[in-house]
Design a protein around this motif. Structure first.
Motif, PDB file in Angstrom:
ATOM      1  N   GLY A 174      -9.679  -6.969   2.219  1.00 30.71           N
ATOM      2  CA  GLY A 174     -10.691  -6.423   1.310  1.00 30.71           C
ATOM      3  C   GLY A 174     -10.126  -5.462   0.266  1.00 30.71           C
ATOM      4  O   GLY A 174      -9.062  -4.858   0.462  1.00 30.71           O
ATOM      5  N   PRO A 175     -10.872  -5.296  -0.860  1.00 22.79           N
ATOM      6  CA  PRO A 175     -10.404  -4.465  -1.982  1.00 22.79           C
ATOM      7  C   PRO A 175     -10.158  -2.993  -1.607  1.00 22.79           C
ATOM      8  O   PRO A 175      -9.220  -2.385  -2.110  1.00 22.79           O
ATOM      9  CB  PRO A 175     -11.533  -4.574  -3.020  1.00 22.79           C
ATOM     10  CG  PRO A 175     -12.277  -5.813  -2.642  1.00 22.79           C
ATOM     11  CD  PRO A 175     -12.130  -5.978  -1.181  1.00 22.79           C
ATOM     12  N   GLU A 176     -10.998  -2.434  -0.733  1.00 26.27           N
ATOM     13  CA  GLU A 176     -10.817  -1.006  -0.372  1.00 26.27           C
ATOM     14  C   GLU A 176      -9.473  -0.789   0.290  1.00 26.27           C
ATOM     15  O   GLU A 176      -8.738   0.156  -0.025  1.00 26.27           O
ATOM     16  CB  GLU A 176     -11.947  -0.550   0.559  1.00 26.27           C
ATOM     17  CG  GLU A 176     -13.239  -0.248  -0.194  1.00 26.27           C
ATOM     18  CD  GLU A 176     -14.330   0.236   0.755  1.00 26.27           C
ATOM     19  OE1 GLU A 176     -13.982   0.780   1.826  1.00 26.27           O
ATOM     20  OE2 GLU A 176     -15.513   0.045   0.421  1.00 26.27           O
ATOM     21  N   TRP A 177      -9.145  -1.680   1.244  1.00 30.72           N
ATOM     22  CA  TRP A 177      -7.846  -1.577   1.919  1.00 30.72           C
ATOM     23  C   TRP A 177      -6.714  -1.748   0.898  1.00 30.72           C
ATOM     24  O   TRP A 177      -5.740  -1.000   0.900  1.00 30.72           O
ATOM     25  CB  TRP A 177      -7.756  -2.651   3.011  1.00 30.72           C
ATOM     26  CG  TRP A 177      -6.401  -2.703   3.669  1.00 30.72           C
ATOM     27  CD1 TRP A 177      -5.979  -1.959   4.723  1.00 30.72           C
ATOM     28  CD2 TRP A 177      -5.289  -3.519   3.276  1.00 30.72           C
ATOM     29  NE1 TRP A 177      -4.677  -2.260   5.023  1.00 30.72           N
ATOM     30  CE2 TRP A 177      -4.225  -3.207   4.146  1.00 30.72           C
ATOM     31  CE3 TRP A 177      -5.094  -4.464   2.275  1.00 30.72           C
ATOM     32  CZ2 TRP A 177      -2.981  -3.834   4.056  1.00 30.72           C
ATOM     33  CZ3 TRP A 177      -3.857  -5.078   2.177  1.00 30.72           C
ATOM     34  CH2 TRP A 177      -2.815  -4.762   3.066  1.00 30.72           C
ATOM     35  N   MET A 202      -6.750  -1.158  -2.260  1.00 30.47           N
ATOM     36  CA  MET A 202      -6.685   0.005  -3.154  1.00 30.47           C
ATOM     37  C   MET A 202      -5.874   1.129  -2.516  1.00 30.47           C
ATOM     38  O   MET A 202      -5.159   1.868  -3.178  1.00 30.47           O
ATOM     39  CB  MET A 202      -8.134   0.473  -3.452  1.00 30.47           C
ATOM     40  CG  MET A 202      -8.253   1.491  -4.567  1.00 30.47           C
ATOM     41  SD  MET A 202      -7.517   0.929  -6.103  1.00 30.47           S
ATOM     42  CE  MET A 202      -6.462   2.305  -6.468  1.00 30.47           C
ATOM     43  N   GLN A 203      -5.952   1.191  -1.209  1.00 28.07           N
ATOM     44  CA  GLN A 203      -5.242   2.258  -0.491  1.00 28.07           C
ATOM     45  C   GLN A 203      -3.784   1.879  -0.188  1.00 28.07           C
ATOM     46  O   GLN A 203      -2.887   2.706  -0.307  1.00 28.07           O
ATOM     47  CB  GLN A 203      -5.993   2.538   0.818  1.00 28.07           C
ATOM     48  CG  GLN A 203      -5.625   3.872   1.456  1.00 28.07           C
ATOM     49  CD  GLN A 203      -6.428   4.079   2.739  1.00 28.07           C
ATOM     50  OE1 GLN A 203      -7.453   3.446   2.965  1.00 28.07           O
ATOM     51  NE2 GLN A 203      -5.956   4.963   3.585  1.00 28.07           N
ATOM     52  N   MET A 205      -9.699  -7.559  -6.858  1.00 28.48           N
ATOM     53  CA  MET A 205     -10.086  -6.144  -6.887  1.00 28.48           C
ATOM     54  C   MET A 205     -11.395  -5.915  -7.650  1.00 28.48           C
ATOM     55  O   MET A 205     -12.071  -4.906  -7.449  1.00 28.48           O
ATOM     56  CB  MET A 205      -8.975  -5.292  -7.532  1.00 28.48           C
ATOM     57  CG  MET A 205      -7.624  -5.382  -6.852  1.00 28.48           C
ATOM     58  SD  MET A 205      -7.671  -5.085  -5.086  1.00 28.48           S
ATOM     59  CE  MET A 205      -8.036  -3.340  -5.043  1.00 28.48           C
ATOM     60  N   GLU A 245     -14.203  -2.953 -11.822  1.00 26.33           N
ATOM     61  CA  GLU A 245     -14.074  -1.486 -11.893  1.00 26.33           C
ATOM     62  C   GLU A 245     -12.627  -1.032 -11.676  1.00 26.33           C
ATOM     63  O   GLU A 245     -12.069  -0.275 -12.474  1.00 26.33           O
ATOM     64  CB  GLU A 245     -14.996  -0.838 -10.844  1.00 26.33           C
ATOM     65  CG  GLU A 245     -15.144   0.670 -11.053  1.00 26.33           C
ATOM     66  CD  GLU A 245     -16.025   1.287  -9.969  1.00 26.33           C
ATOM     67  OE1 GLU A 245     -15.766   2.438  -9.622  1.00 26.33           O
ATOM     68  OE2 GLU A 245     -16.964   0.609  -9.476  1.00 26.33           O
ATOM     69  N   ILE A 246     -12.007  -1.517 -10.601  1.00 24.27           N
ATOM     70  CA  ILE A 246     -10.618  -1.116 -10.296  1.00 24.27           C
ATOM     71  C   ILE A 246      -9.665  -1.677 -11.347  1.00 24.27           C
ATOM     72  O   ILE A 246      -8.707  -1.009 -11.761  1.00 24.27           O
ATOM     73  CB  ILE A 246     -10.213  -1.566  -8.868  1.00 24.27           C
ATOM     74  CG1 ILE A 246     -10.997  -0.728  -7.839  1.00 24.27           C
ATOM     75  CG2 ILE A 246      -8.716  -1.413  -8.638  1.00 24.27           C
ATOM     76  CD1 ILE A 246     -10.829  -1.178  -6.405  1.00 24.27           C
TER      77      ILE A 246
END
Length: 568
Positions: free
Chosen positions: A449-452, A454-455, A487, A490-491
């Motif tokens: 997923g995108p959140e993971w 992004m981190q 992503m 937004e990102i």
């Protein structure tokens, strides 16, 4: 540079890079063949680029493999099917090289091209090529020829068909076992194109010759083709010609055999003196166990499997490793943990990389039976070792399994142990590894997923954009273009786009035209206002660059923006 000279520039760069001592530049150049061809146009591609590739005697297998692959999809760049025959000479040369994977890829590309060629062109160009290879002095040419007959034969006039059957028959009796092996392997495909009248005479006599060959490996390959030939023959012919061979070899578990006859026959094959017989038998061990009850498999087959796991031949161990994982569901949890797991762990520490890779690639089958905890502690050292193997093809294979491993091992294990490896591959010295690593990051972002991402992915990737080596900066751009759709808008706008815009000021033209390509790829992802405010100004600036390629791709991207605006 004067505009009249512009079309000459890409071919000049290509020729320079293809002759460069740096393999990366040569490989980069080959990977850009389609770009070069588009810039040259169809006629100059036919008259200049393809002849140049035919004369190019690169000695690096990685470059030759890439060339064989690229040429297979090159028909549109030479002007369509009516000109497809111009692609045959460079591929014919590649069919004669020593490295097997290059020859196999060249044969695959020739089959792809031949299956699209017009019938008259097959007769004028393709069939003579097959005949030249089949009469080649060096065995590699004759081996390659065997894989092309099924494309050449259907279009041939009757006299030529007779000649082609006769040539194939000679290949089945060639002095070199490698050629006879190739003839045995491809006999089924060739037979499927031969008329029924000649099937019973010519093809069956070739088949009988091969099943009586003095080399075990040739006989085995001929026997493995029984099923393909059996489908083409009438039932009574199968009984007369195919069945005796199968009974002789006890190779294929036909229902008319009882299990008590079959098991000892199969065990004899697993313990045969010839390594090539053990390889063929080991590769069938899971399929064979599926037709037995688990008790018979544990009592008779597992002891042989244990012996094969420490066989003196690495190829036997590799064949076993490619199927052994499938035995877990057949044997059940207890037998897998007690008896199969120790064998599996010993293969995971094998000195031969292919053995370890074959185990890791089938990990999900064992995981379903015994769970990941037991596996992960033994798995990691093997993965790390393969990830740093000196052979680039081994590193490439393990990268391709990483998303599978990630889904099996879960995010926690992945973050701790494998995350750093994925970043390390982005800076590998081999282009194919860097490209696969970028694709790998995209697949991981999709998995977790995108959140993971992004981190754990995006910050590390963006940190590499200032790497002093331009090839690594290009890999970062490739990774960004693949990650952007995953992503989201937004990102992409807040994190990725600023980095791309900064890269548009890079001093290296290759970076700048890749920036133009990336900007073009993210147009559909971001809002129109971002396109107008950020993307278009960057592209307009690149459109005035001194470098012809940079201008070309910048203008292509600007046209894409205009097209989107017109259609919205």
């Amino acid at each position: 540079m004067a505009s009249v000279d512009e079309p000459l520039y890409p071919i000049a760069v290509l020729i320079d890079e293809l002759k460069n001592d740096d393999i990366q530049l040569r490989l980069n150049s080959i990977r850009r063949l389609s770009t070069i061809a588009r810039a040259l146009g169809e006629e100059r591609t036919r008259k200049e680029l393809i002849p140049f590739l035919s004369e190019n005697n690169d000695d690096d297998d990685e470059v030759l493999l890439a060339m064989a692959e690229e040429l297979g999809v090159f028909i549109p760049y030479v002007g369509g099917v009516e000109h497809a025959h111009v692609l045959l000479p460079p591929l014919e040369t590649l069919c004669t090289v020593e490295e097997t994977c290059v020859r196999d890829k060249a044969v695959e590309s020739l089959c792809r091209i031949g299956s699209q060629m017009r019938e008259s062109d097959l007769v004028d160009y393709f069939i003579p090529l097959v005949k030249r290879l089949a009469g080649g002095e060096w065995f590699t040419a004759r081996v390659s020829a065997c894989g092309l007959f099924h494309i050449a034969y259907p279009s041939a006039p009757d006299m030529l068909k007779t000649e082609l059957r006769s040539i194939y028959s000679q290949l089945c009796q060639d002095d070199m076992p490698m050629v006879r092996r190739a003839a045995a392997t491809n006999l089924g495909k060739f037979a499927a194109t031969v008329e029924a009248a000649h099937l019973k005479t010519d093809i069956m006599s070739m088949f009988e010759d091969l099943t009586q060959d003095d080399q075990d490996s040739v006989r085995l390959l001929a026997v493995e083709g029984c099923a393909a030939l059996g489908k083409l023959l009438e039932p009574q012919d199968c009984v007369a010609h195919i069945l005796p061979v199968i009974v002789n070899f006890s190779q294929v578990p036909f229902k008319m055999h009882s299990m008590t006859d079959l098991v000892p026959a199969y065990v004899r094959l697993l313990r045969d003196n010839e390594a090539e017989v053990r390889i063929a038998a080991a590769g069938k061990v899971t399929k064979f166990c599926r037709i037995l009850n688990p008790e018979l498999a544990i009592q008779h087959i597992l002891p042989c499997v244990k012996e094969l796991s420490s066989d003196s031949s690495q190829h036997v161990r590799s064949a076993l490793a490619s199927v052994i994982m499938g035995m877990a569901p057949v044997l059940g949890k207890d037998a897998t943990i007690e008896q199969l797991l120790p064998i599996f762990l010993s293969l995971l520490k094998d000195e031969f990389p292919d053995v370890r890779l074959n185990i890791i690639s089938k990990l999900d089958q064992v995981n379903q039976v015994i769970g990941i905890d037991l596996l992960s502690q033994s798995l990691l050292p093997a993965i790390v070792e393969l990830a740093e193997d000196r052979h680039w093809r081994v590193r490439l294979a393990i990268i391709e399994y990483i998303p599978l491993l990630a889904s099996q091992l879960g995010v926690g294990f992945f973050d701790d142990k494998l995350g750093a490896l994925c970043m390390q591959w982005l800076q590998d010295k081999v282009y194919s590894i860097r490209d696969a690593a970028a694709n790998n990051l995209k697949r991981l972002a999709e998995e977790f997923g995108p959140e993971w991402a992004m981190q754990h992915i995006v910050p590390q990737v963006l940190d590499m954009v200032n790497n002093p080596h331009y090839l690594y900066r290009m890999t970062v751009l490739r990774a960004i273009s693949l990650l952007a759709p995953v992503m989201g808008s937004e990102i992409t706008c807040s994190k990725l786009l600023p980095v791309i815009v900064t890269a548009s000021k890079d001093r290296v033209p290759n970076i700048k035209f890749n920036v133009a390509k990336v900007l073009q790829s993210i147009i559909p992802i971001v809002d129109q206002s971002v396109v107008e405010k950020t993307i278009r100004p960057s592209l307009v600036e690149l459109g005035e660059d001194p470098d012809v390629d940079v201008r070309f791709f910048a203008n292509q991207a600007l046209q894409s923006i205009d097209h989107v605006m017109m259609s919205s």
